[in-house]
Motif scaffolding. Sequence first.
Motif, PDB file in Angstrom:
ATOM      1  N   ARG A   1      -6.024  -3.362  -4.867  1.00  0.00           N
ATOM      2  CA  ARG A   1      -5.809  -2.631  -3.623  1.00  0.00           C
ATOM      3  C   ARG A   1      -4.480  -1.873  -3.682  1.00  0.00           C
TER       4      ARG A   1
ATOM      5  N   TYR B   1       1.223  -6.945   1.851  1.00  0.00           N
ATOM      6  CA  TYR B   1       0.300  -8.023   1.466  1.00  0.00           C
ATOM      7  C   TYR B   1       0.654  -9.242   2.315  1.00  0.00           C
TER       8      TYR B   1
ATOM      9  N   TYR C   1      -2.872   0.447  11.999  1.00  0.00           N
ATOM     10  CA  TYR C   1      -2.859   0.055  10.594  1.00  0.00           C
ATOM     11  C   TYR C   1      -4.302  -0.074  10.100  1.00  0.00           C
TER      12      TYR C   1
ATOM     13  N   ASP D   1      -7.290  -4.759   5.586  1.00  0.00           N
ATOM     14  CA  ASP D   1      -8.294  -5.105   4.572  1.00  0.00           C
ATOM     15  C   ASP D   1      -8.161  -6.602   4.302  1.00  0.00           C
TER      16      ASP D   1
ATOM     17  N   THR E   1      -3.157  -5.564   3.333  1.00  0.00           N
ATOM     18  CA  THR E   1      -4.158  -6.436   2.715  1.00  0.00           C
ATOM     19  C   THR E   1      -3.817  -7.874   3.067  1.00  0.00           C
TER      20      THR E   1
ATOM     21  N   GLN F   1      -0.799   3.219   7.378  1.00  0.00           N
ATOM     22  CA  GLN F   1      -0.301   2.195   6.481  1.00  0.00           C
ATOM     23  C   GLN F   1      -1.366   1.095   6.357  1.00  0.00           C
ATOM     24  N   THR F   2      -1.473   0.540   5.169  1.00  0.00           N
ATOM     25  CA  THR F   2      -2.531  -0.429   4.884  1.00  0.00           C
ATOM     26  C   THR F   2      -1.948  -1.824   4.692  1.00  0.00           C
TER      27      THR F   2
ATOM     28  N   SER G   1      -2.007  -1.128  -1.212  1.00  0.00           N
ATOM     29  CA  SER G   1      -1.578  -1.398   0.159  1.00  0.00           C
ATOM     30  C   SER G   1      -0.066  -1.308   0.297  1.00  0.00           C
ATOM     31  N   ASP G   2       0.370  -1.167   1.546  1.00  0.00           N
ATOM     32  CA  ASP G   2       1.802  -1.146   1.842  1.00  0.00           C
ATOM     33  C   ASP G   2       2.342  -2.558   2.053  1.00  0.00           C
TER      34      ASP G   2
END
Length: 415
Positions: free
Chosen positions: A125, A130, A31, A34, A6, A3-4, A127-128
């Motif tokens: 991006r 923010y 994770y 970014d 940002t 999972q990302t 992402s999952d």
Amino acid sequence: MKQTITMLLFNNFTNDARVYKEGKALSDAGYHVDLICIQEAGKPVLPSSEQVQPNFEVTRVGGGKGLMWSRSIIAALLILGAMAELLFIAILSGLLLVALYVPKIKRLANLALLIAEMTLVARLRKSDFYHAHDLNTLPQAHIAAKWRWKKKTLVYDSHEVQTSREGYHGAIHGFVEAQYIKKIDFMIVENDTRAKYNEKIYGFLPSVLHNYPELDAMPTKVTSLHQKLNLPINELILLYQGVINPGRGLEKLVAAAPFFKEGTLVFIGNGRQKAELEAMVAEHDLAHKVKFVDQVPLAELKSYTEQAHLGFQVLNNTCFNHYSASSNKLFEYIAASVPVIACDFPEIKKVVQGDQVGICVDSHDPASIAKGVNEVIKNPQHYVQLKTSITAIKEKYTWEKEQNRLLAYYARLAN
């Protein structure tokens, strides 16, 4: 698949320990982090991208490129307008081009372009989550998370009290925060006092994440402060380390310095009030009692702090942000085994008196500050007791334990 997350941050990410620790903890937990931050005007240009560690990457936006391109486009419109004899376009372009060289307009244009670039980069991006660090990135993070077909989770990590903060327009910031607070999915604040304040004005209780230092951080060896400042090896160093800005009681510290029975008051750091304090020292002929050292790299700070006999955290009650502070500085002194002379505000007093790691004073009164310092200096047995108390509780206030809260919050959001 990882999972990302940002993260958005409105500084250049060179001395932001809290954001570094959060990013590191989350990337260590699996994770992909970014971080989008900025190239700060007037500071050395840093890499536009870098890797802090595996799964923790940094992207910097800004640096004046947007303004340069804007000028180029407007100049091109001016030339085309003149060639095509489109007088209105030529005049308007010329006026805009001149306006962008006016300092105040230039600053506003730079800010607008910087915010726009950060928003665009974040929006692109996939992402999952923010994660907005403070109010100055919340609108950008909101657009990135919510202006899409499949909305993403928006986390608001408020490091400060935005509605009552030194040097800020509380009404304006409060209005902006009130609009966006309805749009977030999760909120983090620094301590319980701030969480209760948020509940009072917004009707819900945010989660808490303290900014404790890392226990096992290994600072770089540095030059002795005694050598650096040409002080006798047995001179007691009475230390303030941190940003030198108004509202932190620092002019009261300088005023108290002549009444310290022993020791040299040392400031480590830079800030808006530094020149004022230096002038105050010169005016009152205190150069022998008060010394200044420029800001040192974060990795070296603990090594400097450990050389102090006492540390100061004497915030003044100029805003609720100060009154409610837990104070990173307080825990940095504890991590360095340095007893503290501190203000008697709720979160700070709870630690200083509750764990017996220092003395609380009236931070608005130089006489009270001096009395607290002298009380410790003239009572070696009390000083030993304070050092013993710090050793006993040092591991209580560490990021290694506190980071588990952050990981639990994200595990809950992920589910």
